[in-house]
Design an enzyme around this catalytic site. Sequence first.
Site, short mmCIF file in Angstrom:
data_model
loop_
_atom_site.label_atom_id
_atom_site.label_comp_id
_atom_site.label_asym_id
_atom_site.label_seq_id
_atom_site.Cartn_x
_atom_site.Cartn_y
_atom_site.Cartn_z
N HIS A 52 0.85 -1.20 0.00
CA HIS A 52 0.00 0.00 0.00
C HIS A 52 0.88 1.24 0.00
O HIS A 52 2.10 1.15 0.12
CB HIS A 52 -1.00 -0.02 1.16
CG HIS A 52 -0.41 0.11 2.53
ND1 HIS A 52 0.40 -0.85 3.09
CD2 HIS A 52 -0.49 1.11 3.44
CE1 HIS A 52 0.76 -0.45 4.30
NE2 HIS A 52 0.25 0.74 4.54
N HIS A 54 1.50 3.97 1.89
CA HIS A 54 2.08 4.76 2.98
C HIS A 54 3.61 4.83 2.86
O HIS A 54 4.26 3.87 2.47
CB HIS A 54 1.67 4.18 4.33
CG HIS A 54 0.24 4.48 4.67
ND1 HIS A 54 -0.49 3.72 5.56
CD2 HIS A 54 -0.60 5.44 4.21
CE1 HIS A 54 -1.72 4.22 5.65
NE2 HIS A 54 -1.82 5.26 4.84
N ASP A 56 6.04 4.79 4.89
CA ASP A 56 6.92 3.86 5.61
C ASP A 56 6.96 2.49 4.92
O ASP A 56 7.68 1.59 5.36
CB ASP A 56 6.50 3.72 7.08
CG ASP A 56 5.13 3.11 7.27
OD1 ASP A 56 4.16 3.61 6.66
OD2 ASP A 56 5.00 2.13 8.03
N HIS A 57 6.23 2.35 3.81
CA HIS A 57 6.25 1.12 3.01
C HIS A 57 6.85 1.32 1.62
O HIS A 57 7.14 0.36 0.92
CB HIS A 57 4.83 0.54 2.88
CG HIS A 57 4.24 0.15 4.19
ND1 HIS A 57 3.98 -1.15 4.56
CD2 HIS A 57 3.89 0.91 5.27
CE1 HIS A 57 3.49 -1.17 5.79
NE2 HIS A 57 3.43 0.07 6.24
N HIS A 108 -7.38 -0.60 5.72
CA HIS A 108 -6.32 0.31 6.20
C HIS A 108 -6.14 1.43 5.17
O HIS A 108 -6.15 2.61 5.52
CB HIS A 108 -5.05 -0.49 6.40
CG HIS A 108 -3.86 0.31 6.81
ND1 HIS A 108 -3.76 0.90 8.06
CD2 HIS A 108 -2.72 0.63 6.15
CE1 HIS A 108 -2.60 1.55 8.13
NE2 HIS A 108 -1.95 1.40 6.99
N ASP A 130 -0.13 -3.72 6.37
CA ASP A 130 -0.75 -3.17 7.59
C ASP A 130 -2.21 -3.59 7.70
O ASP A 130 -3.04 -2.86 8.24
CB ASP A 130 -0.67 -1.63 7.59
CG ASP A 130 0.74 -1.13 7.83
OD1 ASP A 130 1.64 -1.94 8.10
OD2 ASP A 130 0.94 0.10 7.74
N HIS A 168 4.61 -4.42 11.00
CA HIS A 168 4.98 -3.71 12.23
C HIS A 168 5.09 -4.63 13.44
O HIS A 168 4.34 -5.59 13.58
CB HIS A 168 3.96 -2.60 12.53
CG HIS A 168 4.01 -1.48 11.54
ND1 HIS A 168 4.90 -0.44 11.64
CD2 HIS A 168 3.29 -1.25 10.42
CE1 HIS A 168 4.71 0.40 10.62
NE2 HIS A 168 3.75 -0.08 9.86
ZN LIG Z 1 2.98 0.82 8.12
ZN LIG Z 2 0.04 1.81 6.44
#
Ligand SMILES: [Zn+2]
Ligand SMILES: [Zn+2]
Length: 256
Positions: A52, A54, A56-57, A108, A130, A168
């Site tokens: 996805h 985001h 941090d990915h 999410h 996530d 995570h």
């Molecule tokens: Zn994440």
């Molecule tokens: Zn995420």
Amino acid sequence: MTLIALAAFADNYIWMLHDGARALVVDPGDAAPVRAALDAMNLRLAGILVTHHHADHTGGVDALRAVLDGPVYGPATEHIPTPFVPLRGGDRIELLGLGFEVTDVPGHTAGHIAYRELGNETDPLLFCGDTLFSAGCGRLFEGTPAQMAASLAALATLPEATRVCCTHEYTLSNLRFAAAVEPANAAVAAHQAHCTALREAGSPTLPSTLALERRINPFLRCSEPAVIAAARREGAANDEPVAVFAALREWKNRFR
Ligand SMILES: [Zn+2]
Ligand SMILES: [Zn+2]
């Protein structure tokens, strides 16, 4: 095939799968730990899987293109660094000689996808970003409770031995919530003790397995009488799994 959890940021894992010569990584939010692992093991990067959009990915994707000898795969309906091969539910890809099938898991984010390995292995891999966490699930940033409940239900149909590779390290905090939902669940208490020891030793609590998640994850247990009763106390409108899920998710958002 060797599976490694590369630590990134405060609590992310970038999953790396390699055969001793070639590697794939999932959701590289940061290029640095990936490059360090490639160098240390003398591996070529043969592909990147993104679940996805985001940051941090996806934050490390562009910086890895210089060493990438293969495709970047990602969700068709989300904005991730281009170019990438857009995927949607039902699509199949092959990397490192392994097959993966894509499942749409909105909730999410609206276009979140998961990758499950199709091999004959008894313990296939699931890269679920996530969406499903150990003992928990992702926050609903873009989707509805009904969507997320359906996404988790789809993942819950996978084989018991499926290795659940989430992004995570939230397990201990999720287990505190699971214990509040089901104080009498002995599997939750046992796994809390196990994971506390793992974290004290500096080890990841992941991957989990679907068999374990069915026993400890309240978000996969929305039809259990004890979970229904707890959700009703927290305001669930009725006993239906979606209402139970929605109440649990709201409760978790304010749980400390
Ligand atoms: Zn994440
Ligand atoms: Zn995420």
